[in-house]
Design an enzyme around this catalytic site. Sequence first.
Site, PDB file in Angstrom:
ATOM      1  CG  PHE A  64      47.901  42.745  41.373  1.00  0.00           C
ATOM      2  CD1 PHE A  64      48.208  42.883  42.716  1.00  0.00           C
ATOM      3  CD2 PHE A  64      46.581  42.853  40.980  1.00  0.00           C
ATOM      4  CE1 PHE A  64      47.213  43.134  43.654  1.00  0.00           C
ATOM      5  CE2 PHE A  64      45.576  43.101  41.907  1.00  0.00           C
ATOM      6  CZ  PHE A  64      45.901  43.244  43.247  1.00  0.00           C
ATOM      7  CG  ASP A 119      44.678  37.583  35.976  1.00  0.00           C
ATOM      8  OD1 ASP A 119      43.658  38.201  35.604  1.00  0.00           O
ATOM      9  OD2 ASP A 119      45.140  37.675  37.120  1.00  0.00           O
ATOM     10  CE  LYS A 122      40.657  44.658  38.658  1.00  0.00           C
ATOM     11  NZ  LYS A 122      40.158  45.023  39.982  1.00  0.00           N
TER      12      LYS A 122
END
Length: 411
Positions: A149, A234, A263
């Site tokens: 993801f 990531d 984030k």
Amino acid sequence: MTVATGRSLRSSAELIRAEEPVLAHNYHPLPVVVARAEGAWVEDVEGRRYLDMLAGYSALNFGHRHPALVAAAHRQLDRLTLTSRAFHNDRLAAFAESLAALTGLDMVLPMNTGAEAVESGIKVARKWAYDVKGVAPDRATIVVAADNFHGRTTTIVGFSTDETARAGFGPFTPGFRVVPYNDLAALEAAVDETTAAVLIEPIQGEAGVVVPDDGYLRGVRELTRRAGCLFVADEIQSGLGRTGRTLAVEHEGVVPDVLLLGKALGGGIVPVSAVVARREVLGVLGPGGHGSTFGGNPLAAAVGSAVVELLGTGEFQRRAEESGVLLREGLTALLGKGVKGFRARGLWAGVDIDPAIGTGREISESLMREGILVKDTHGSTIRLAPPLTITEEELHTALAALEKVLGQGPR
């Protein structure tokens, strides 16, 4: 209908119904309407309090409205919020310098969202492959992992293996090869002279907090170095303290060529993301090759700098590691009592619930009624990712609620 001072004059049910005709249905949120929050707690429009065990999918690593981050935002709001990159601003250099130092890399490309950082990383890797590695024009490939993801843009969902994310959005961008996660042999077989990069999550979050075998990340680093391609990590969910280290790759002593961050970098206040890389890699960009109106804006840089300063103390990494031990102990005690298995690192866990008891969604709704907010991922799996500021008492409260919900039997 609540009438308390400072609270909404519309109930949760009314507000949820009001969203139905005007909001695109791209989410399936739990039926709670949050109006205020502080630390690890949120409060709905009726004044009910909930312990937040999701923390915005790691965007709220420092909790809601951390005083140092709110203060940094307030100070900057009173001075300057946006210039665009058409001009310099007085906050950007300090942010880039501190973030590069924190990660041990050289250069920073500031962006806004996590998906934007991934898209930027893909572009940079391809440009590097053409300009530095010498791959023939339009032939560069990137190897990714199944069950990944990395976001939901068209390019990214094109190399997803989640049909819910992919279906109905093609045609997709070519140039990606998908291999099983945690499989070095498959990865080595997919890498060739056209490979610009290997792009993976050090821990797969959306897949259910899947932690690879010891040695996998070291193997990826060694393989990419031998093959002359980039290792792009990531760390948008796994990074910035979540796993008990500043970066999840640090658990294996690995330094990738490119880091994708987001984030928590915005402190739960503004969207902030970044590509952080070696100078040889990010140095391929020139004016006009890439950009973002809001990327690196003064407000984002001020908050991002405050985030880096908090991480520089090591306090939050230590808290994640120490509280993570309590989380693992609590989940271990629930094995065979409704928990079929779990995977955890630091304050991050994917918990597989016995399907006979309920789906992940049903368990999440039951926990919500107990004052605990979590979110399901796939099937009967829920994710736990509380703020790193959570106390031992609060963590025990969450685990006790989970034990209670599991003990109530099938939904």
